[in-house]
Design an enzyme around this catalytic site. Structure first.
Site, PDB file in Angstrom:
ATOM      1  N   TYR A   1     -13.105  15.389 -18.380  1.00 50.33           N
ATOM      2  CA  TYR A   1     -12.096  16.343 -18.834  1.00 50.33           C
ATOM      3  C   TYR A   1     -12.659  17.354 -19.822  1.00 50.33           C
ATOM      4  O   TYR A   1     -12.034  18.370 -20.100  1.00 50.33           O
ATOM      5  CB  TYR A   1     -10.926  15.592 -19.481  1.00 50.33           C
TER       6      TYR A   1
ATOM      7  N   THR B   1      -6.736   3.847 -21.707  1.00 53.29           N
ATOM      8  CA  THR B   1      -6.686   2.976 -20.531  1.00 53.29           C
ATOM      9  C   THR B   1      -8.087   2.856 -19.947  1.00 53.29           C
ATOM     10  O   THR B   1      -9.008   3.585 -20.315  1.00 53.29           O
ATOM     11  CB  THR B   1      -5.758   3.570 -19.443  1.00 53.29           C
TER      12      THR B   1
ATOM     13  N   LYS C   1      -0.288  16.188  -8.530  1.00 52.87           N
ATOM     14  CA  LYS C   1       0.716  15.965  -9.566  1.00 52.87           C
ATOM     15  C   LYS C   1       1.660  17.165  -9.703  1.00 52.87           C
ATOM     16  O   LYS C   1       2.841  17.009 -10.028  1.00 52.87           O
ATOM     17  CB  LYS C   1       0.026  15.674 -10.903  1.00 52.87           C
TER      18      LYS C   1
ATOM     19  N   TYR D   1      -6.508  16.344  -7.843  1.00 54.84           N
ATOM     20  CA  TYR D   1      -5.611  15.508  -8.639  1.00 54.84           C
ATOM     21  C   TYR D   1      -4.484  16.345  -9.241  1.00 54.84           C
ATOM     22  O   TYR D   1      -3.302  15.976  -9.146  1.00 54.84           O
ATOM     23  CB  TYR D   1      -6.395  14.813  -9.750  1.00 54.84           C
TER      24      TYR D   1
ATOM     25  N   SER E   1       1.500  14.299 -14.476  1.00 51.04           N
ATOM     26  CA  SER E   1       0.390  14.345 -15.428  1.00 51.04           C
ATOM     27  C   SER E   1       0.365  15.713 -16.079  1.00 51.04           C
ATOM     28  O   SER E   1       0.752  16.715 -15.455  1.00 51.04           O
ATOM     29  CB  SER E   1      -0.939  14.092 -14.711  1.00 51.04           C
TER      30      SER E   1
ATOM     31  N   ASP F   1       0.863  -1.173   0.000  1.00 54.08           N
ATOM     32  CA  ASP F   1       0.000   0.000   0.000  1.00 54.08           C
ATOM     33  C   ASP F   1       0.901   1.225   0.000  1.00 54.08           C
ATOM     34  O   ASP F   1       1.595   1.505   0.970  1.00 54.08           O
ATOM     35  CB  ASP F   1      -0.885  -0.026   1.249  1.00 54.08           C
TER      36      ASP F   1
ATOM     37  N   ASN G   1       4.744   4.635 -10.186  1.00 51.17           N
ATOM     38  CA  ASN G   1       3.631   4.979 -11.064  1.00 51.17           C
ATOM     39  C   ASN G   1       2.259   4.720 -10.458  1.00 51.17           C
ATOM     40  O   ASN G   1       1.278   4.591 -11.173  1.00 51.17           O
ATOM     41  CB  ASN G   1       3.761   4.228 -12.394  1.00 51.17           C
TER      42      ASN G   1
END
Length: 263
Positions: A208, A198, A167, A163, A150, A73, A100
């Protein structure tokens, strides 16, 4: 590109998953979905997140490479440390870290909770920092570290604050750790993938889009970048393989955007 990654000894450690999936040596840039190994298998150890999957088993059984799967984890630094120690115990050394793991998040400002913040940052930011810390104890001079950022860190997207911020912190981490690790000849960089074909993209792609942009998803995909399509996972993996190779020996502290000319 040379086979420098393979020549290093093939000890590659990554794929730490908060989601309970398996972590193991990998060159895959997207830690959330299974990707076939064909893109970079000749350059190093590349596996699917499922250690019992056919791609992984075929690589092991035909003697192409030596693989182990260790569950950890990434939000727990102690588990990360034990994972690194087990890799070193098995192979005797650690040459490359490719970190990653990551989780997505969308939410309006008035919806974000402290629990959301802790969950996203514990994986995307804290998890990568402590992966570097534990790996650096074992990496030799001249080792390689590749983190995962990202393009969202530098693009404004509705309801994507947590998010993107997590990043963006990775970008700062790479920049500021580069002189410290550079004293040992260790390079640290990050790949910033754009939209990629993906499972995660299938789940979140519509989020998005600008809320006023009423076009089908396939049309949006053609509009969002210079190449007019999403990336194939192996295209991002190739960038990661390059950053982990001897060919990238003079690149450090940088975030490489593999985004197809994202607008």
């Amino acid at each position: 590109m040379t086979d420098a990654v393979h020549e290093r000894g093939g000890v590659i450690f990554a794929q730490l998953m908060h989601t309970g999936r398996i972590g193991h040596p990998s060159l895959l840039p997207d830690g959330l979905i299974p990707v076939g190994p064909s893109a970079v298998a000749a350059k190093g150890q590349v596996f699917t997140p499922d250690p019992t999957g056919p791609d992984t088993l075929n690589l092991v059984e035909d003697g192409t490479t030596d693989a182990i799967a260790i569950q950890a984890d990434v939000s727990d630094p102690e588990q990360t440390g034990r994972l690194v120690d087990q890799v070193v115990e098995r192979y005797g050394k650690l040459d490359i870290l490719v970190s990653n793991a990551g989780i997505e998040h969308f939410g309006r400002l008035d919806e974000i909770t402290p629990e959301d913040f802790d969950r996203v940052f514990s994986v995307n930011t804290r998890g990568q920092l402590f992966a570097v810390q534990h790996a650096a104890r074992h990496l030799p001079d001249g080792g390689r570290i590749v983190l995962t950022s990202s393009v969202s860190a530098k693009r404004a997207v509705f309801h994507h604050t947590l998010y993107a911020a997590s990043k963006g912190a990775v970008n700062s981490m790479v920049l500021n750790l580069s002189p410290e690790l550079g004293a040992r000849g260790i390079t640290i960089n990050a790949i910033a993938p754009g939209g990629t074909v993906t499972d995660m993209a299938n789940t979140h792609a519509l989020s998005y889009k600008h809320p006023l942009l009423d076009v089908p998803l396939d049309v949006w995909e053609k509009m969002h970048g210079a190449l007019g399509r999403l990336a194939r996972p192996e295209e991002s993996a190739a960038v990661t393989a390059f950053l982990a190779s001897d060919d990238a020996s003079y690149i450090t502290g940088r975030v490489i955007e593999a985004d197809g000319g994202f607008f």
